[in-house]
Design an enzyme around this catalytic site. Sequence first.
Site, PDB file in Angstrom:
ATOM      1  N   ASP A  14      23.091 -14.635  18.945  1.00 24.44           N
ATOM      2  CA  ASP A  14      23.912 -14.647  17.735  1.00 24.44           C
ATOM      3  C   ASP A  14      23.798 -16.056  17.158  1.00 24.44           C
ATOM      4  O   ASP A  14      24.355 -16.995  17.702  1.00 24.44           O
ATOM      5  CB  ASP A  14      25.368 -14.315  18.110  1.00 24.44           C
ATOM      6  CG  ASP A  14      26.343 -14.486  16.940  1.00 24.44           C
ATOM      7  OD1 ASP A  14      25.903 -14.810  15.823  1.00 24.44           O
ATOM      8  OD2 ASP A  14      27.556 -14.286  17.168  1.00 24.44           O
ATOM      9  N   LYS A  16      23.174 -22.140   8.269  1.00 24.17           N
ATOM     10  CA  LYS A  16      22.882 -20.734   7.983  1.00 24.17           C
ATOM     11  C   LYS A  16      23.125 -20.397   6.507  1.00 24.17           C
ATOM     12  O   LYS A  16      22.560 -19.442   5.982  1.00 24.17           O
ATOM     13  CB  LYS A  16      23.775 -19.871   8.878  1.00 24.17           C
ATOM     14  CG  LYS A  16      23.402 -18.400   8.937  1.00 24.17           C
ATOM     15  CD  LYS A  16      24.267 -17.703   9.961  1.00 24.17           C
ATOM     16  CE  LYS A  16      24.056 -16.211   9.994  1.00 24.17           C
ATOM     17  NZ  LYS A  16      24.918 -15.582  11.000  1.00 24.17           N
ATOM     18  N   GLU A  41      23.958  -7.999  12.270  1.00 26.86           N
ATOM     19  CA  GLU A  41      25.132  -8.353  13.074  1.00 26.86           C
ATOM     20  C   GLU A  41      26.087  -7.169  13.289  1.00 26.86           C
ATOM     21  O   GLU A  41      26.530  -6.935  14.418  1.00 26.86           O
ATOM     22  CB  GLU A  41      25.859  -9.541  12.431  1.00 26.86           C
ATOM     23  CG  GLU A  41      25.087 -10.844  12.632  1.00 26.86           C
ATOM     24  CD  GLU A  41      25.545 -11.983  11.726  1.00 26.86           C
ATOM     25  OE1 GLU A  41      26.587 -11.844  11.061  1.00 26.86           O
ATOM     26  OE2 GLU A  41      24.853 -13.014  11.688  1.00 26.86           O
ATOM     27  N   ASP A  55      34.218  -8.578  10.354  1.00 29.99           N
ATOM     28  CA  ASP A  55      33.756  -9.817  10.983  1.00 29.99           C
ATOM     29  C   ASP A  55      34.317 -11.030  10.247  1.00 29.99           C
ATOM     30  O   ASP A  55      33.848 -11.393   9.167  1.00 29.99           O
ATOM     31  CB  ASP A  55      32.215  -9.832  10.963  1.00 29.99           C
ATOM     32  CG  ASP A  55      31.615 -11.087  11.612  1.00 29.99           C
ATOM     33  OD1 ASP A  55      32.374 -12.035  11.922  1.00 29.99           O
ATOM     34  OD2 ASP A  55      30.392 -11.117  11.815  1.00 29.99           O
TER      35      ASP A  55
HETATM   36  P1  ADP Z   1      30.751 -17.694  12.957  1.00 31.39           P
HETATM   37  O1  ADP Z   1      30.415 -16.270  13.057  1.00 31.39           O
HETATM   38  O2  ADP Z   1      31.012 -18.141  11.548  1.00 31.39           O
HETATM   39  O3  ADP Z   1      29.765 -18.566  13.635  1.00 31.39           O
HETATM   40  P2  ADP Z   1      32.873 -17.457  14.980  1.00 31.39           P
HETATM   41  O4  ADP Z   1      32.879 -15.986  15.085  1.00 31.39           O
HETATM   42  O5  ADP Z   1      32.409 -18.214  16.147  1.00 31.39           O
HETATM   43  O6  ADP Z   1      32.178 -17.961  13.650  1.00 31.39           O
HETATM   44  O7  ADP Z   1      34.393 -17.881  14.630  1.00 31.39           O
HETATM   45  C1  ADP Z   1      34.797 -19.191  14.553  1.00 31.39           C
HETATM   46  C2  ADP Z   1      36.199 -19.236  14.035  1.00 31.39           C
HETATM   47  O8  ADP Z   1      37.072 -18.545  14.920  1.00 31.39           O
HETATM   48  C3  ADP Z   1      36.721 -20.643  13.907  1.00 31.39           C
HETATM   49  O9  ADP Z   1      37.389 -20.795  12.679  1.00 31.39           O
HETATM   50  C4  ADP Z   1      37.720 -20.713  15.058  1.00 31.39           C
HETATM   51  O10 ADP Z   1      38.762 -21.624  14.797  1.00 31.39           O
HETATM   52  C5  ADP Z   1      38.240 -19.310  15.108  1.00 31.39           C
HETATM   53  N1  ADP Z   1      38.884 -18.989  16.375  1.00 31.39           N
HETATM   54  C6  ADP Z   1      38.326 -19.028  17.598  1.00 31.39           C
HETATM   55  N2  ADP Z   1      39.220 -18.686  18.541  1.00 31.39           N
HETATM   56  C7  ADP Z   1      40.381 -18.407  17.880  1.00 31.39           C
HETATM   57  C8  ADP Z   1      41.702 -18.000  18.303  1.00 31.39           C
HETATM   58  N3  ADP Z   1      42.000 -17.815  19.585  1.00 31.39           N
HETATM   59  N4  ADP Z   1      42.630 -17.811  17.341  1.00 31.39           N
HETATM   60  C9  ADP Z   1      42.338 -18.013  16.046  1.00 31.39           C
HETATM   61  N5  ADP Z   1      41.123 -18.383  15.590  1.00 31.39           N
HETATM   62  C10 ADP Z   1      40.165 -18.591  16.498  1.00 31.39           C
HETATM   63 MG    MG Z   2      29.492 -14.580  13.484  1.00 32.24          MG
END
Ligand code: ADP
Ligand code: MG
Length: 619
Positions: A22, A84, A183, A205
């Site tokens: 991912d 990205k 995705e 998502d």
């Molecule tokens: P991306 O797909 O954009 O790479 P992610 O799916 O990894 O992103 O999500 C990252 C986001 O999720 C960040 O904003 C992070 O702060 C938030 N996040 C991660 N864990 C938690 C949680 N326990 N509660 C709220 N937000 C969270």
């Molecule tokens: Mg993602």
Amino acid sequence: MTDSPVTKGDDAREPRLVLGIDLGTTNSLAAIRAGSEARVLRNQQGEALIPSVVCYQPDGKTSVGSAAKALRLEHPDRTVSSIKRLIGKSFADAEPDVAKLPFAVVASERNLPRVAIGDDRHSPEEVSSLILREVRRTAELAVGRSLHEAVITVPAWFDDTERQATKDAAALAGLDCLRILNEPTAAALAYGIDGGKDGTVLVYDLGGGTFDVSVLRIQDGVFRVLSTAGDTHLGGDDFDALLAQRILATLPERARDSVNEDPYVLQAVNQAAESLKIRLSEAESAELELDLGDRGIAKVTVTRPEFEAAIAPLVQRTLDCVQRAIADAGVGLDAVGDIVLVGGSTRVPLVRSRLESFCGKPPHTHVDPDQAVALGAAIQADVLAGNDRSLLLLDVIPLSLGIETLGGAVQKLILRNSTIPTSVTEEFSTGVDGQTSVDLRIFQGERELAQNCRQLGNFQLAGIPPMPAGLPRIAVTFLVDADGVLRVTAREQRTEVQAGIQVSPSFGLTRDEVRRMMLESLEHAQDDFLAREAIEQRQKAEAMVRGTRQALELAELPPDQIYSVHKAVKALDRLLADNADAKALNAGCEELTKVTATIADDVISSAVTKALREEQENS
Ligand code: ADP
Ligand code: MG
């Protein structure tokens, strides 16, 4: 065929391992499936998420992941994040995003975006490749083996250039990208939606900076994206920003203004806000004390209801997108069977509860939303590696596809279970002298005869100049794209005359029909074999009759031989007229061969005799 199962592994005895990756805007991670369970791969600190951040340090070193994220405070203009958003885009298309990024991006001569760090220029592919390299390195340490192959996910709305650029980044990282996977499809796979059951799935998502919602249709094991909607600037970062305002509000006004001008302090406040937000996903309230030096100490307590009131309008915006996606998909909310959560921000309880009341049913939550996409990619990777035979109907062609050839047999071009997209070209010709058009009938099924398969469509290739039978070279191409749409084209190679047809996606067969057609083909294998043999035998007999008659006209043969050949030809012709079975036709052909075999010698000797005679006469 694509995805040939060639092993690149170092040790042939080990199972082939293909990574699922991912490659996220905020975070990236890898997963692998060896055996039945897919699992994410962690570094020595036990972390699976690798921040999608690269820091080009002034001393020439590059750091990737958490190390780079930590350096962001020190080198904000040398730390690249959210790459990205730029990959596979022109500078013009990337411009709205560029304005919001903390590092410099310039246009190259070819008008492509380049990250500018001092005098150096870096392409988005190169930056992404550094992230992929780090993901790969982490994975290799975790499994104790070198890894060369991967399935990499991209948003469903990525276009061809963005997908290709992602593949290029993989190649730069020393990874052979076997498949680019959507995705949402990956997420659905991770939740156990494996195509075994037809249905409609909503994938929600919410990541760090982006929101994507997709409606997927699963039919006959093929995943199709019906619609996508979302907001490329909506995510957890916006939740952080709201909390950051709360934190700053506790400072004296004078200090607040100076903070806004200092990127270092702003970063520190944002990071504190994120940790506050994450704690609020579990706790009813969270406290924070942040020492900002001479600007004072920011001290806040935020309760869950306060946080929820602040983010409610943002959550509502995501639901508006869901509504749009559902409408665009042309289905009702009640048609949605499964709701799947992806992205770290779906951990926020308000997001879950609002989505549930909007959809009228609870989302699946049994998979870690951070990991769903990588886990799904790992499942697909394992299938492509050839280790999982149970999931054969995933993204593959359920039944063979072919065209009808002379005599009603089906020539298969694409075999059942070929992975899509795929394309096959074969050459055909005409069966009759002077034929100026051919009818192409497209069939689906495992049986040998067209009458026992299912006709998907037909078209005509006309305008072929008259030529003797067998001379036109007609290239027929079957192409099944990633969405399962079949396009058939036929082209006469000498004249470039061309025609084609597109056949509807998923071919309208239910899984039960597929199974029935499969079983039938096994049941009738013997009959089919015989029927096909009869057709081939018949064609052979017809050709022999035609050929021998032509030879008889040309060759000078003694009358007794002409008689015996004529007799054998006539007998065979009679068998054809009487629709004799393959065995009888075969006997007729053999008889004719025997008679003509002696003539072959005789024709030569008579030619030799003739030549000798002429020579003698001349001398
Ligand atoms: P991306 O797909 O954009 O790479 P992610 O799916 O990894 O992103 O999500 C990252 C986001 O999720 C960040 O904003 C992070 O702060 C938030 N996040 C991660 N864990 C938690 C949680 N326990 N509660 C709220 N937000 C969270
Ligand atoms: Mg993602």
